[in-house]
Write an enzyme that holds these catalytic residues in place. Structure first.
Site, PDB file in Angstrom:
ATOM      1  N   ASP A  59      25.536  -8.130  -8.957  1.00 22.58           N
ATOM      2  CA  ASP A  59      25.090  -8.647  -9.726  1.00 22.58           C
ATOM      3  C   ASP A  59      25.673 -10.203  -9.254  1.00 22.58           C
ATOM      4  OD1 ASP A  59      24.378  -8.833 -12.355  1.00 22.58           O
ATOM      5  OD2 ASP A  59      26.018  -7.902 -13.524  1.00 22.58           O
ATOM      6  N   HIS A  60      25.386 -11.409 -10.134  1.00 22.24           N
ATOM      7  CA  HIS A  60      26.359 -12.430 -10.343  1.00 22.24           C
ATOM      8  C   HIS A  60      26.528 -13.092  -9.068  1.00 22.24           C
ATOM      9  CE1 HIS A  60      24.769 -13.778 -14.309  1.00 22.24           C
ATOM     10  NE2 HIS A  60      25.101 -12.196 -14.700  1.00 22.24           N
ATOM     11  N   HIS A 100      27.377 -12.772 -21.912  1.00 20.07           N
ATOM     12  CA  HIS A 100      28.020 -11.684 -21.855  1.00 20.07           C
ATOM     13  C   HIS A 100      29.258 -11.294 -22.670  1.00 20.07           C
ATOM     14  CE1 HIS A 100      26.167 -13.507 -17.695  1.00 20.07           C
ATOM     15  NE2 HIS A 100      25.860 -12.423 -17.663  1.00 20.07           N
ATOM     16  N   GLY A 127      24.009  -9.306 -20.687  1.00 19.08           N
ATOM     17  CA  GLY A 127      24.608  -9.370 -21.900  1.00 19.08           C
ATOM     18  C   GLY A 127      24.001  -8.427 -23.016  1.00 19.08           C
ATOM     19  N   VAL A 142      23.324  -3.675 -18.918  1.00 24.59           N
ATOM     20  CA  VAL A 142      24.375  -2.562 -20.128  1.00 24.59           C
ATOM     21  C   VAL A 142      25.526  -3.349 -19.023  1.00 24.59           C
ATOM     22  CG1 VAL A 142      25.220  -1.927 -21.948  1.00 24.59           C
ATOM     23  CG2 VAL A 142      22.817  -2.276 -21.598  1.00 24.59           C
ATOM     24  N   THR A 149      29.931  -4.429 -20.843  1.00 26.93           N
ATOM     25  CA  THR A 149      30.725  -4.140 -21.524  1.00 26.93           C
ATOM     26  C   THR A 149      30.879  -2.864 -22.300  1.00 26.93           C
ATOM     27  OG1 THR A 149      31.281  -6.640 -21.570  1.00 26.93           O
ATOM     28  CG2 THR A 149      31.855  -5.142 -23.403  1.00 26.93           C
TER      29      THR A 149
HETATM   30  P1  13P Z   1      27.092  -7.313 -20.704  1.00 21.23           P
HETATM   31  O1  13P Z   1      28.444  -6.528 -20.755  1.00 21.23           O
HETATM   32  O2  13P Z   1      27.558  -8.187 -22.200  1.00 21.23           O
HETATM   33  O3  13P Z   1      26.540  -6.291 -21.680  1.00 21.23           O
HETATM   34  O4  13P Z   1      26.510  -7.839 -20.428  1.00 21.23           O
HETATM   35  C1  13P Z   1      26.324  -7.011 -19.292  1.00 21.23           C
HETATM   36  C2  13P Z   1      25.651  -8.173 -17.705  1.00 21.23           C
HETATM   37  O5  13P Z   1      25.110  -8.650 -18.283  1.00 21.23           O
HETATM   38  C3  13P Z   1      25.727  -7.876 -16.169  1.00 21.23           C
HETATM   39  O6  13P Z   1      25.850  -9.640 -15.746  1.00 21.23           O
END
Ligand code: 13P
Length: 281
Positions: free
Chosen positions: A81-82, A179, A208, A230, A232
């Site tokens: 991710d990212h 996010h 996010g 998802v 957080t």
């Molecule tokens: P959240 O942590 O806000 O759910 O977002 C997760 C996300 O977008 C990972 O790239």
């Protein structure tokens, strides 16, 4: 089976559903996520930040995902991710990740295109899928923050140009999500999503996901979202549960007494999300 993002999103598209992409922060979170997907009978995307991959070990994550995919009998994708650096992406691909995200969203369009092309060139040798992002999603993730001033919705025309020039497998869109938003919910721009979908014909990704209202999930899936990130919400669930338990258990009790209830709690959250993403009723 252990597979890539392109394959699971193609199947999801045929079913007008989204596949849950859940951020794991440790090896211990994997059984919570994979067992939930198994119980719901859907594919699942496990995603890690570069930091988590380095701390757990890329190869350890690959090995455990492969074993669990086989045991559970469902499609499992392991996605980085990212990632912002070519070297981080190469390291994940070389270790066996089946999907990566190159996040060049803060770069000028031309540079984002060039760097994404370079990554696709490498990834295709290994049948690894590539997600990219246009626009800037708000909030904070793994210590990287985008303030309200920096947020920029995805421009549909830019998106069309970007997709044409790069050949990415999935596009992350900025449509009002943030996010790390877990104490409140966000207002999504459905209009913006609609315009993006008109301009590009490929699976769209929402970041996010914690801050998205349950009642909006179906709407965004109907407008082309196929990968739903998802993170957080799982983290908060795990931390709350462990705070509750670690305060109570004797120091010399098996760690299992604390970890297993956290796994169960996260499993429940993931199942609830997957039910929404299946878009059944
Ligand atoms: P959240 O942590 O806000 O759910 O977002 C997760 C996300 O977008 C990972 O790239």
């Amino acid at each position: 089976m252990y597979t890539n993002l392109k394959r699971v999103l193609k199947k999801a598209d045929a079913l007008n559903m989204a596949v849950g992409a859940f951020n794991t922060h440790s090896l211990e979170m994997l059984p919570a996520i994979i067992s939930a997907a198994k119980e719901q009978g859907t594919p699942v995307i496990i995603q890690t930040s570069v930091g988590t991959a380095q701390y757990v070990g890329h190869k350890n994550l690959v090995a455990v995902c492969k074993t669990m995919a086989e045991e559970a009998g469902i499609d499992v994708v392991l996605h980085l991710d990212h990632a912002k650096d070519y070297e981080d992406i190469k390291e994940a691909i070389d270790a066996g990740y089946s999907s990566v995200m190159f996040d060049g969203s803060s770069l000028p369009l031309k540079e984002n295109i060039l760097k994404t092309q370079q990554i696709i060139e490498y990834a295709k040798n290994f049948n690894v899928s590539v997600e990219a992002e246009l626009g800037i999603v708000g909030g904070t993730e793994d210590g990287i923050a985008a303030s309200a001033d920096e947020v920029r919705y995805t421009d549909p025309q830019e998106a069309a140009e970007f997709v044409k020039q790069t050949g990415i497998d999935a596009l992350a869109v900025a449509i009002g999500t943030n996010h790390g938003q877990y104490k409140s919910k966000t207002n999504i721009s459905f209009e913006c999503l609609k315009e993006i979908k008109k301009a590009v014909d490929l699976p769209l990704v929402i970041h996010g996901g914690t801050g998205v209202k349950d009642e909006d999930v179906r709407k965004v899936i109907d407008l082309g979202i196929r990968k739903f990130n998802v993170g957080t919400e799982l983290l908060v669930t795990w931390t709350k549960k462990s705070k509750e338990l670690f305060g109570e258990t004797p120091e010399n009790a098996s760690l299992r007494n604390n970890v297993v209830p956290c796994i169960r709690a996260v499993n429940q959250v993931v199942q609830k999300k997957i039910k929404l993403f299946k878009n059944l009723d």
